[in-house]
Design an enzyme around this catalytic site. Structure first.
Site, PDB file in Angstrom:
ATOM      1  N   ALA A  54       0.818  -1.215   0.000  1.00 24.25           N
ATOM      2  CA  ALA A  54       0.000   0.000   0.000  1.00 24.25           C
ATOM      3  C   ALA A  54       0.853   1.267   0.000  1.00 24.25           C
ATOM      4  O   ALA A  54       2.037   1.237   0.350  1.00 24.25           O
ATOM      5  CB  ALA A  54      -0.881  -0.014   1.257  1.00 24.25           C
TER       6      ALA A  54
ATOM      7  N   TYR B  96      -9.175  -6.427  -2.463  1.00 26.13           N
ATOM      8  CA  TYR B  96      -9.929  -6.891  -1.300  1.00 26.13           C
ATOM      9  C   TYR B  96     -11.387  -6.843  -1.740  1.00 26.13           C
ATOM     10  O   TYR B  96     -11.897  -5.743  -2.021  1.00 26.13           O
ATOM     11  CB  TYR B  96      -9.728  -5.967  -0.105  1.00 26.13           C
ATOM     12  CG  TYR B  96      -8.341  -5.990   0.511  1.00 26.13           C
ATOM     13  CD1 TYR B  96      -7.894  -7.103   1.223  1.00 26.13           C
ATOM     14  CD2 TYR B  96      -7.493  -4.895   0.413  1.00 26.13           C
ATOM     15  CE1 TYR B  96      -6.634  -7.119   1.803  1.00 26.13           C
ATOM     16  CE2 TYR B  96      -6.231  -4.900   0.996  1.00 26.13           C
ATOM     17  CZ  TYR B  96      -5.813  -6.018   1.686  1.00 26.13           C
ATOM     18  OH  TYR B  96      -4.577  -6.030   2.262  1.00 26.13           O
TER      19      TYR B  96
ATOM     20  N   ASP C 292      -6.456 -13.305   3.212  1.00 29.96           N
ATOM     21  CA  ASP C 292      -5.938 -13.460   4.576  1.00 29.96           C
ATOM     22  C   ASP C 292      -6.326 -12.290   5.473  1.00 29.96           C
ATOM     23  O   ASP C 292      -5.761 -12.111   6.548  1.00 29.96           O
ATOM     24  CB  ASP C 292      -4.410 -13.596   4.538  1.00 29.96           C
ATOM     25  CG  ASP C 292      -3.730 -12.409   3.864  1.00 29.96           C
ATOM     26  OD1 ASP C 292      -4.411 -11.400   3.592  1.00 29.96           O
ATOM     27  OD2 ASP C 292      -2.512 -12.509   3.606  1.00 29.96           O
TER      28      ASP C 292
ATOM     29  N   ARG D 193      -1.462  -4.121  14.297  1.00 28.31           N
ATOM     30  CA  ARG D 193      -0.105  -3.607  14.058  1.00 28.31           C
ATOM     31  C   ARG D 193       0.257  -2.683  15.219  1.00 28.31           C
ATOM     32  O   ARG D 193      -0.175  -1.529  15.253  1.00 28.31           O
ATOM     33  CB  ARG D 193      -0.047  -2.852  12.733  1.00 28.31           C
ATOM     34  CG  ARG D 193      -0.871  -3.474  11.612  1.00 28.31           C
ATOM     35  CD  ARG D 193      -0.106  -4.437  10.773  1.00 28.31           C
ATOM     36  NE  ARG D 193      -0.959  -5.161   9.830  1.00 28.31           N
ATOM     37  CZ  ARG D 193      -1.307  -4.728   8.612  1.00 28.31           C
ATOM     38  NH1 ARG D 193      -0.904  -3.540   8.183  1.00 28.31           N
ATOM     39  NH2 ARG D 193      -2.034  -5.481   7.828  1.00 28.31           N
TER      40      ARG D 193
ATOM     41  N   HIS E   7       1.051 -12.473   4.431  1.00 29.85           N
ATOM     42  CA  HIS E   7       0.934 -11.014   4.382  1.00 29.85           C
ATOM     43  C   HIS E   7       2.169 -10.352   5.016  1.00 29.85           C
ATOM     44  O   HIS E   7       2.095  -9.301   5.648  1.00 29.85           O
ATOM     45  CB  HIS E   7      -0.336 -10.576   5.098  1.00 29.85           C
ATOM     46  CG  HIS E   7      -1.024  -9.368   4.523  1.00 29.85           C
ATOM     47  ND1 HIS E   7      -2.208  -9.445   3.843  1.00 29.85           N
ATOM     48  CD2 HIS E   7      -0.713  -8.045   4.546  1.00 29.85           C
ATOM     49  CE1 HIS E   7      -2.599  -8.222   3.493  1.00 29.85           C
ATOM     50  NE2 HIS E   7      -1.695  -7.364   3.903  1.00 29.85           N
TER      51      HIS E   7
ATOM     52  N   ARG F 149       1.886  -9.591   8.781  1.00 26.69           N
ATOM     53  CA  ARG F 149       1.090  -8.424   9.193  1.00 26.69           C
ATOM     54  C   ARG F 149      -0.338  -8.765   9.570  1.00 26.69           C
ATOM     55  O   ARG F 149      -1.103  -7.896   9.989  1.00 26.69           O
ATOM     56  CB  ARG F 149       1.081  -7.386   8.059  1.00 26.69           C
ATOM     57  CG  ARG F 149       2.444  -6.843   7.753  1.00 26.69           C
ATOM     58  CD  ARG F 149       2.514  -6.190   6.384  1.00 26.69           C
ATOM     59  NE  ARG F 149       1.856  -4.904   6.276  1.00 26.69           N
ATOM     60  CZ  ARG F 149       2.400  -3.743   6.633  1.00 26.69           C
ATOM     61  NH1 ARG F 149       3.624  -3.720   7.152  1.00 26.69           N
ATOM     62  NH2 ARG F 149       1.756  -2.617   6.477  1.00 26.69           N
TER      63      ARG F 149
ATOM     64  N   VAL G 166      11.715 -13.119   1.353  1.00 30.51           N
ATOM     65  CA  VAL G 166      12.635 -13.380   0.235  1.00 30.51           C
ATOM     66  C   VAL G 166      13.611 -12.199   0.128  1.00 30.51           C
ATOM     67  O   VAL G 166      13.195 -11.072  -0.162  1.00 30.51           O
ATOM     68  CB  VAL G 166      11.861 -13.562  -1.090  1.00 30.51           C
ATOM     69  CG1 VAL G 166      12.824 -13.674  -2.266  1.00 30.51           C
ATOM     70  CG2 VAL G 166      10.946 -14.781  -1.007  1.00 30.51           C
ATOM     71  N   ARG G 167      14.879 -12.450   0.408  1.00 28.64           N
ATOM     72  CA  ARG G 167      15.867 -11.368   0.462  1.00 28.64           C
ATOM     73  C   ARG G 167      17.115 -11.642  -0.368  1.00 28.64           C
ATOM     74  O   ARG G 167      17.969 -10.775  -0.519  1.00 28.64           O
ATOM     75  CB  ARG G 167      16.320 -11.138   1.932  1.00 28.64           C
ATOM     76  CG  ARG G 167      15.169 -10.812   2.887  1.00 28.64           C
ATOM     77  CD  ARG G 167      14.549  -9.458   2.590  1.00 28.64           C
ATOM     78  NE  ARG G 167      13.448  -9.137   3.492  1.00 28.64           N
ATOM     79  CZ  ARG G 167      12.154  -9.327   3.214  1.00 28.64           C
ATOM     80  NH1 ARG G 167      11.788  -9.858   2.047  1.00 28.64           N
ATOM     81  NH2 ARG G 167      11.223  -8.991   4.079  1.00 28.64           N
TER      82      ARG G 167
ATOM     83  N   ARG H  97       8.807  -5.807   1.161  1.00 29.86           N
ATOM     84  CA  ARG H  97       9.546  -4.704   1.790  1.00 29.86           C
ATOM     85  C   ARG H  97      10.801  -4.270   1.037  1.00 29.86           C
ATOM     86  O   ARG H  97      11.065  -3.060   0.944  1.00 29.86           O
ATOM     87  CB  ARG H  97       9.869  -5.048   3.245  1.00 29.86           C
ATOM     88  CG  ARG H  97       8.582  -5.109   4.109  1.00 29.86           C
ATOM     89  CD  ARG H  97       8.907  -5.509   5.533  1.00 29.86           C
ATOM     90  NE  ARG H  97       7.717  -5.651   6.372  1.00 29.86           N
ATOM     91  CZ  ARG H  97       6.945  -6.737   6.410  1.00 29.86           C
ATOM     92  NH1 ARG H  97       7.233  -7.782   5.642  1.00 29.86           N
ATOM     93  NH2 ARG H  97       5.906  -6.779   7.218  1.00 29.86           N
TER      94      ARG H  97
HETATM   95  C1  LIG Z   1       3.832  -1.877   3.923  1.00 25.26           C
HETATM   96  C2  LIG Z   1       3.110  -3.063   3.399  1.00 25.26           C
HETATM   97  C3  LIG Z   1       1.865  -2.907   2.805  1.00 25.26           C
HETATM   98  C4  LIG Z   1       1.192  -4.009   2.301  1.00 25.26           C
HETATM   99  N1  LIG Z   1       0.014  -3.804   1.662  1.00 25.26           N
HETATM  100  C5  LIG Z   1      -0.628  -4.861   1.124  1.00 25.26           C
HETATM  101  C6  LIG Z   1      -1.817  -4.682   0.393  1.00 25.26           C
HETATM  102  O1  LIG Z   1      -2.278  -3.561   0.190  1.00 25.26           O
HETATM  103  N2  LIG Z   1      -2.434  -5.781  -0.096  1.00 25.26           N
HETATM  104  C7  LIG Z   1      -1.938  -7.047   0.072  1.00 25.26           C
HETATM  105  O2  LIG Z   1      -2.532  -8.016  -0.385  1.00 25.26           O
HETATM  106  N3  LIG Z   1      -0.782  -7.249   0.744  1.00 25.26           N
HETATM  107  C8  LIG Z   1      -0.125  -6.192   1.259  1.00 25.26           C
HETATM  108  N4  LIG Z   1       1.056  -6.402   1.915  1.00 25.26           N
HETATM  109  C9  LIG Z   1       1.646  -7.755   1.978  1.00 25.26           C
HETATM  110  C10 LIG Z   1       2.582  -8.013   0.783  1.00 25.26           C
HETATM  111  O3  LIG Z   1       1.850  -8.166  -0.416  1.00 25.26           O
HETATM  112  C11 LIG Z   1       3.413  -9.284   0.948  1.00 25.26           C
HETATM  113  O4  LIG Z   1       2.566 -10.371   1.268  1.00 25.26           O
HETATM  114  C12 LIG Z   1       4.511  -9.184   1.999  1.00 25.26           C
HETATM  115  O5  LIG Z   1       5.032  -7.873   2.090  1.00 25.26           O
HETATM  116  C13 LIG Z   1       5.632 -10.155   1.667  1.00 25.26           C
HETATM  117  O6  LIG Z   1       6.598 -10.157   2.635  1.00 25.26           O
HETATM  118  P1  LIG Z   1       8.005  -9.356   2.557  1.00 25.26           P
HETATM  119  O7  LIG Z   1       7.680  -7.932   2.828  1.00 25.26           O
HETATM  120  O8  LIG Z   1       8.799 -10.001   3.630  1.00 25.26           O
HETATM  121  O9  LIG Z   1       8.609  -9.578   1.171  1.00 25.26           O
HETATM  122  C14 LIG Z   1       1.753  -5.310   2.426  1.00 25.26           C
HETATM  123  C15 LIG Z   1       3.003  -5.462   3.028  1.00 25.26           C
HETATM  124  C16 LIG Z   1       3.688  -4.361   3.501  1.00 25.26           C
HETATM  125  C17 LIG Z   1       5.046  -4.574   4.114  1.00 25.26           C
HETATM  126  C1  LIG Z   2      -6.066  -0.554   3.755  1.00 25.34           C
HETATM  127  C2  LIG Z   2      -4.646  -0.799   3.358  1.00 25.34           C
HETATM  128  C3  LIG Z   2      -4.254  -2.229   3.479  1.00 25.34           C
HETATM  129  C4  LIG Z   2      -2.787  -2.365   3.400  1.00 25.34           C
HETATM  130  C5  LIG Z   2      -2.290  -3.691   3.873  1.00 25.34           C
HETATM  131  O1  LIG Z   2      -2.732  -4.724   3.457  1.00 25.34           O
HETATM  132  C6  LIG Z   2      -1.204  -3.733   4.818  1.00 25.34           C
HETATM  133  O2  LIG Z   2      -0.844  -2.692   5.369  1.00 25.34           O
HETATM  134  O3  LIG Z   2      -0.687  -4.837   5.061  1.00 25.34           O
END
Ligand SMILES: Cc1cc2nc3c(=O)[nH]c(=O)nc-3n(C[C@H](O)[C@H](O)[C@H](O)COP(=O)(O)O)c2cc1C
Ligand SMILES: CCCCC(=O)C(=O)O
Length: 341
Positions: free
Chosen positions: A75, A124, A152, A159, A238, A241, A272-273, A293
């Site tokens: 996001a 979503y 999920d 958070r 996610h 998160r 994955v890094r 990230r």
């Molecule tokens: C700041 C942030 C925002 C995210 N926003 C979304 C989102 O809007 N929709 C979603 O499906 N997943 C969201 N995710 C999850 C990511 O798609 C993904 O599953 C996750 O970041 C993978 O892990 P990694 O950050 O360790 O690579 C978000 C993750 C982060 C870190």
């Molecule tokens: C409403 C924004 C959702 C973003 C998200 O999925 C996250 O921050 O993990």
């Protein structure tokens, strides 16, 4: 390289925004577990076999990529860099990587599409089905190649960093540009705890785009997803998160891949890094990985060039570890390349 970009991103961002991007739910056990699970994997390379040139190209649901790497949907990119999702899209396109645009993007999909390579859209499903259907029409018209439905998030994970920082809303001037209704008013994203498999059937009925479910960890859900006619799966928690305590994705992947049995592409994200993590994911049953990230670190540190640097470096690293492991292509990575600890 990633560590340096991460440090530069941290310097560039407001502390509350850094915490939003970096943090996870609860005690962040799952957030840590994702990286730890990849770090535990041990590889057993083959020798004297990979004769001929290496080729990382990968096709997923008709989308051709330079390597089995996509940008995970995240996001609020304009919080990370003034060019926001436009920079992410341009960086991903330059690297030949896939880009999954978040429903919570701060840039309209039409503008993203103008600078992007192949892109998918993360959805979503909203309780207001008419609104959801209109959004699907909009992203189809803009050139989206697949819909990624996040399953999920029946409710938001807790958070704790955001609670501590009082970070709940985007600053003035930024909004979720793809959540405007017909009158131009911006809606909040609703999480829908009432979603069931029928909602996936509904979506199947209103679009011809491939549907990918994101956030599957249990092999029984993978089996149900195949039965419900989805086109792909993303093994994801996610990025730690949502459900803190959820299994690390590298640990969940083999059982999901086994349940799918090659009937659909299986992708994975979370922790994955390194190229070696991608190699491990391929050996554990994935067809490709998504990166969350690290792309945000690249974006915050250097805009489109930073995003490209992150994605190019991961692809180069994968190319090197493939060579060292004695494999020529992602599809040829054998399961016996990894040993369980
Ligand atoms: C700041 C942030 C925002 C995210 N926003 C979304 C989102 O809007 N929709 C979603 O499906 N997943 C969201 N995710 C999850 C990511 O798609 C993904 O599953 C996750 O970041 C993978 O892990 P990694 O950050 O360790 O690579 C978000 C993750 C982060 C870190
Ligand atoms: C409403 C924004 C959702 C973003 C998200 O999925 C996250 O921050 O993990």
């Amino acid at each position: 390289m990633l560590a340096e970009l991460r440090a530069r991103a941290r310097d560039a961002l407001e502390p509350a925004h850094w915490d939003y991007f970096e943090g996870g739910a609860g005690d962040e056990r799952t957030l840590r577990a994702n990286e730890e699970a990849f770090a535990r994997v041990r590889l057993v390379p083959r020798v004297l076999r990979a004769t001929g040139p290496r080729d990382l190209r990968t096709t997923l649901l008709g989308t051709e990529l330079r390597a089995p790497i996509l940008v995970a949907p995240t996001a609020f990119h304009r919080l990370a860099h003034r060019d926001g999702e436009l920079a992410t899209a341009a960086g991903a396109a330059a690297a030949g990587a896939g880009y999954v645009v978040s429903m919570a993007a701060t840039t309209p999909v039409e503008a993203i599409a103008a600078v992007a390579g192949p892109w998918w859209f993360q959805l979503y499903l909203q309780p207001d089905r008419d609104f959801t259907a209109a959004l699907v029409r909009r992203v189809e018209a803009a050139g989206c190649r697949a819909l990624v439905v996040s399953v999920d998030s029946p409710v938001f994970g807790r958070r704790e960093r955001d609670h501590r920082n009082g970070f709940h809303d985007l600053p003035a001037g930024l909004c979720c540009e793809n959540l405007r209704d017909a009158a131009g008013a911006v809606r909040d994203i609703a999480m829908d705890a009432g979603l069931g498999w029928a909602a996936i059937g509904w979506l199947r009925g209103i679009t011809g785009l491939p549907i990918v479910l994101k956030g599957v960890l249990h092999p029984a859900d993978a089996e149900l997803a195949v039965e419900h006619g989805v086109s792909g799966l993303i093994v994801s928690n996610h990025g730690g998160r949502q459900l803190d305590g959820a299994v690390a994705t590298a640990d969940a992947l083999p059982a999901v891949a086994k349940a799918v049995g090659g009937r659909l592409p299986v992708l994975v994200d979370g922790g994955v890094r390194r190229g070696a993590d991608i190699l491990a994911a391929l050996a554990l049953g994935a067809d490709a990985v998504l990166v969350g990230r690290p792309v945000l670190w690249g974006l915050a540190a250097g805009g489109a060039d930073g995003v490209r640097l992150v994605l190019d470096s991961l692809a180069e690293d994968l190319d090197r570890v493939l060579a060292l492991a004695g494999v020529r292509t992602p599809a040829a990575v054998p399961p016996d390349l990894v040993v369980s600890p």
